[in-house]
Design a protein around this motif. Structure first.
Motif, PDB file in Angstrom:
ATOM      1  N   GLU A 306     -15.424 -27.198  14.495  1.00 44.31           N
ATOM      2  CA  GLU A 306     -16.814 -27.136  14.056  1.00 44.31           C
ATOM      3  C   GLU A 306     -17.602 -28.338  14.566  1.00 44.31           C
ATOM      4  O   GLU A 306     -18.744 -28.190  15.022  1.00 44.31           O
ATOM      5  N   MET A 307     -17.012 -29.519  14.508  1.00 41.36           N
ATOM      6  CA  MET A 307     -17.699 -30.707  14.989  1.00 41.36           C
ATOM      7  C   MET A 307     -18.007 -30.612  16.477  1.00 41.36           C
ATOM      8  O   MET A 307     -19.096 -30.968  16.934  1.00 41.36           O
ATOM      9  N   HIS A 310     -20.882 -28.192  17.427  1.00 45.46           N
ATOM     10  CA  HIS A 310     -22.230 -28.718  17.237  1.00 45.46           C
ATOM     11  C   HIS A 310     -22.834 -29.184  18.566  1.00 45.46           C
ATOM     12  O   HIS A 310     -24.051 -29.144  18.758  1.00 45.46           O
ATOM     13  N   HIS A 311     -21.985 -29.636  19.483  1.00 44.98           N
ATOM     14  CA  HIS A 311     -22.465 -30.203  20.748  1.00 44.98           C
ATOM     15  C   HIS A 311     -22.310 -29.246  21.923  1.00 44.98           C
ATOM     16  O   HIS A 311     -22.680 -29.585  23.045  1.00 44.98           O
ATOM     17  N   SER A 362     -20.447 -22.048   9.180  1.00 49.05           N
ATOM     18  CA  SER A 362     -21.164 -23.329   9.190  1.00 49.05           C
ATOM     19  C   SER A 362     -22.665 -23.168   9.370  1.00 49.05           C
ATOM     20  O   SER A 362     -23.416 -24.122   9.196  1.00 49.05           O
ATOM     21  N   LEU A 364     -23.967 -22.495  12.305  1.00 49.40           N
ATOM     22  CA  LEU A 364     -24.241 -22.747  13.721  1.00 49.40           C
ATOM     23  C   LEU A 364     -24.529 -21.459  14.490  1.00 49.40           C
ATOM     24  O   LEU A 364     -25.049 -21.500  15.598  1.00 49.40           O
TER      25      LEU A 364
END
Length: 563
Positions: A306-307, A310-311, A362, A364
Motif C-alpha cells: 500500500e505504501m 501511493h507513489h 485504502s 487509492l
C-alpha cells in the motif's frame, strides 16, 4: 456484651451514623462483630443486631476469604495504616454483593478499642467494568472476540500445542454490498457469516473478528489435511446464497493459512504470513484458500504494498495492456479491454489481483481508476486518428462506481482527451448493481454522456435477472468460468447458450471472455455469440504492439469459423 466507650453517647452517634450510606461494622481483636450500623439493613438485608456476636468472615465468599484474611492480618500487624480491598459479601437472601471494604485498627484507641470496617456495594460498578472489559475484547456486532483477544489467545496456544494453524479470512465483494445496499444489510450479512463459520468449527477451535469483513480462526493440534477439510467446509457454507430483505446475496471467502511452527514462532510472524497468504488467495481468483509458502513470489506485506502504491502513478510504474475483442465470425477488431499492470522497480510485474484489493481498501482506487480511464482514452484517441476505430473498455471497481462524482470524472476525461464518447465502454460487474435505484440513476447519467455500458462477469453476482430490462446497458460479457466449462460440463454449455439467447432477446450485444481453445471458439461461433476475447485469440499486449496483432487475430478466427 461489654459496652464500647465510643457508644456511650449512643443516641448522638446513631443520629450521625444513619446519614452514612456506607455500612460501618466494629470488630474486636478476634474478628467478632461488636456493632453494625443501620445501613446494613438497606445494603445486606440484615437488621442492626443480626450479626452482632458472629464472626465477620462467615459472610465472606470462599474465593475472597484469602483477601479478607490478608486485610485483617495486615492491619493487625501494622495498626498505623489503613487498608482496603474488594471482596464479595453474602446478603441475607443469599445473593453475593461485590463490596469495597476499608479497615482501620483502632484497638489501641481508648475511645474506640475496636477495628472499624466500612464497606459499600460496588456491584453496579463491577458490572459496568465487566461490560467495558467485554467491549474492549469483543466485537459489538457479532459478539466474537476481537483482534486483542486473538493475539492473547494465540500467545497462550503457542505455549500449549505443538502445531497450530491460523486462518485469515476476507469476504469477497463485501464492500460492494455494504456501499450499494447499505450498512444495515452489511451488518446482517456479517452476522450470518459468523454463524456459518461457527458451524464449521469444533469447541476447541477459536473464531475472532479482525474488523470490517475479516475473520481469524485458530485451529489447535491440527495437520494440513485437517485444515484442508475445514477450509473446504467454509468455502462450501459461504457459497450458498444469504437471504436478506428478500434478496439473495452471494459472497465468498478468500482464505490465507499459516502454520506454527513451520511459518513462524511468534504471534506476529504467524499472523503476518496468514494475512499475506490471504492476499495470495485473492490473486488466484478469490473464493479459494492458499497455504503460506516462503517461496511465494516477492512475499510483500500488504501494508508495504500500500505504501509503495501511493507513489506508483507519480513514478510512472503503472501501465495499461490492451486485449483485443473481435467479431467471432469475421475476426474483425471491434474493441480492446484496458488491463492495468504495475511494474515495480524492485518487485517486478505485479498482477491486478494482488494490488487492486489493496487499492480498493485504502481508497487509492479513485486516483488509480481515474489515471487508467484517462490513459486508455488518450491512447484510443491516438488509434482513432490513425483510422483504427476501436472501442476501449475500462473496468470500474465497486468503489469507483459508487463514488458521488463518477459522472463528472468521466465527462472531464472525455473533454481532456477529446475521444468521441461512443468509443469508450465502461465495464461494471453484476454484483455492483444490487442497489437498483442508485444503479439506474448512475447508468442513465453515464449514458447521457454517450458512452457504452457493459456488465462484466455476468452470471456470477446477484440472483435476479429482471433488472436487465431496466438498465441502459449495451453489452453482456459471459464470465470466463462458464466459457471454461463449455468443453467439460453440460451445465456450462446450457448457461452460455441461455445467456446468449437472453441477451439477443433484449437486443444486447454479447461478449465471451476467456476463450482459450478451438473447441470453445467453435461452440461460441455456432451459437451466435457476437464477440470474444481470450488467450486463444490474443493475449493482452502493450499499446505499441496492438496494431501488429490486428491481422493475426482476424486470420485465427477465420481459420476456425465454419460457414
Amino acid at each position: 456484651m461489654r459496652e464500647l466507650p465510643f457508644l456511650q453517647s449512643e443516641i448522638g452517634f446513631e443520629a450521625i451514623i444513619q446519614h452514612f450510606s456506607d455500612v460501618i461494622v466494629v470488630l474486636n481483636e478476634n474478628g467478632i462483630v461488636q456493632y453494625e450500623s443501620p445501613s446494613i439493613e438497606r445494603v445486606l438485608g440484615y437488621s442492626s443486631k443480626d450479626l452482632v456476636g458472629s464472626n465477620c468472615f462467615d459472610i465472606v465468599h470462599y474465593d475472597d476469604l484469602h483477601n479478607a484474611l490478608h486485610l485483617y492480618q495486615t492491619i493487625m500487624d501494622h495498626p498505623e495504616i489503613n487498608k482496603n480491598t474488594e471482596i464479595r459479601i453474602r446478603r441475607k437472601d443469599g445473593i453475593w454483593l461485590h463490596c469495597e471494604v476499608r479497615a482501620t485498627n483502632l484497638l489501641n484507641d481508648h475511645h474506640v478499642r475496636g477495628i472499624i470496617v466500612s464497606f459499600r456495594d460496588i456491584s453496579e460498578r463491577k458490572k459496568f467494568e465487566r461490560e467495558i472489559q467485554y467491549m474492549a475484547n469483543h466485537d459489538f456486532l457479532t459478539g466474537l472476540p476481537n483482534r486483542t483477544q486473538y493475539e492473547h489467545q494465540l500467545f497462550k496456544q503457542l505455549k500449549k500445542y505443538n502445531r497450530i494453524a491460523v486462518l485469515f479470512i476476507d469476504l469477497d465483494r463485501f464492500k460492494v454490498i455494504n456501499e450499494s445496499m447499505g450498512h444495515h444489510v452489511g451488518d446482517l450479512l456479517l452476522i450470518e457469516v459468523t454463524n456459518r463459520l461457527k458451524s464449521c468449527l469444533t469447541k476447541k477451535d477459536r473464531l475472532f473478528r479482525q474488523g470490517g469483513d475479516e475473520f481469524i480462526i485458530i485451529l489447535s493440534d491440527v495437520e494440513r489435511d485437517d485444515v484442508n477439510n475445514v477450509t473446504q467446509m467454509i468455502l462450501e457454507v459461504l457459497s450458498k446464497a444469504i437471504t436478506i430483505n428478500q434478496l439473495q446475496i452471494f459472497t465468498s471467502p478468500s482464505i490465507g493459512v499459516s502454520f506454527f511452527p513451520d511459518d513462524g514462532e511468534t504471534v506476529e510472524e504467524i499472523t503476518k504470513h496468514a494475512d499475506f497468504a490471504m492476499y495470495q488467495a485473492k490473486a488466484k481468483g478469490r473464493n479459494t484458500f492458499h497455504f503460506y509458502s516462503p517461496g511465494d513470489a516477492r512475499n510483500i506485506l500488504p501494508s508495504k504494498m500500500e505504501m509503495e502504491l501511493h507513489h506508483a502513478i507519480a513514478r510512472e510504474e503503472l501501465h495499461l495492456h490492451y486485449q483485443p475483442k473481435v467479431n467471432l465470425k469475421t475476426g474483425e477488431l471491434l474493441g480492446v479491454e484496458a488491463l492495468i499492470r504495475w511494474n515495480h522497480p524492485e518487485w517486478g510485474l505485479i498482477s491486478p489481483g494482488e494490488f487492486i484489493p489493496i487499492a480498493e481498501a485504502s481508497g487509492l482506487i479513485f486516483s488509480i481508476g481515474e489515471w487508467a480511464l484517462k490513459t486508455a482514452c488518450k491512447q484510443n484517441k491516438v488509434w482513432y486518428e490513425k483510422g483504427l476505430s476501436t472501442v476501449v473498455a475500462v473496468n470500474l471497481s465497486a468503489r469507483q462506481f459508487h463514488q458521488s462524482n463518477l459522472v463528472q470524472v468521466v465527462e472531464k476525461v472525455l473533454e481532456e482527451t477529446e475521444l468521441p464518447p461512443q468509443l469508450l465502454e465502461l465495464e461494471i460487474t453484476e454484483s455492483m448493481t444490487a442497489n437498483m435505484e442508485q444503479t439506474i440513476v448512475t447508468l442513465n447519467k453515464l449514458k447521457k454522456l454517450g458512452v457504452l455500458i457493459s456488465i462484466d462477469d455476468f452470471g456470477t453476482g446477484f440472483s435476479s435477472l429482471n433488472y436487465l430490462k431496466d438498465f441502459p446497458i449495451d453489452t453482456l460479457k459471459i464470465d470466463q468460468s462458464f466459457v471454461r466449462d463449455i468443453s467439460t460440463n453440460s451445465n456450462g454449455e446450457t448457461i452460455v447458450k441461455t445467456i446468449i439467447a437472453m441477451a439477443h432477446n433484449l437486443n444486447l450485444n454479447v461478449v465471451a471472455e476467456g476463450i482459450e481453445t478451438t473447441e470453445q471458439l467453435l461452440f461460441l461461433q455456432d451459437h451466435h455469440c457476437d464477440e470474444g476475447q481470450g488467450y486463444f485469440i490474443c493475449k493482452p499486449v502493450q499499446a505499441s504492439k496492438l496494431e501488429a496483432k490486428v491481422q493475426e487475430c482476424k486470420q485465427k478466427v477465420q481459420s476456425v469459423w465454419v460457414h
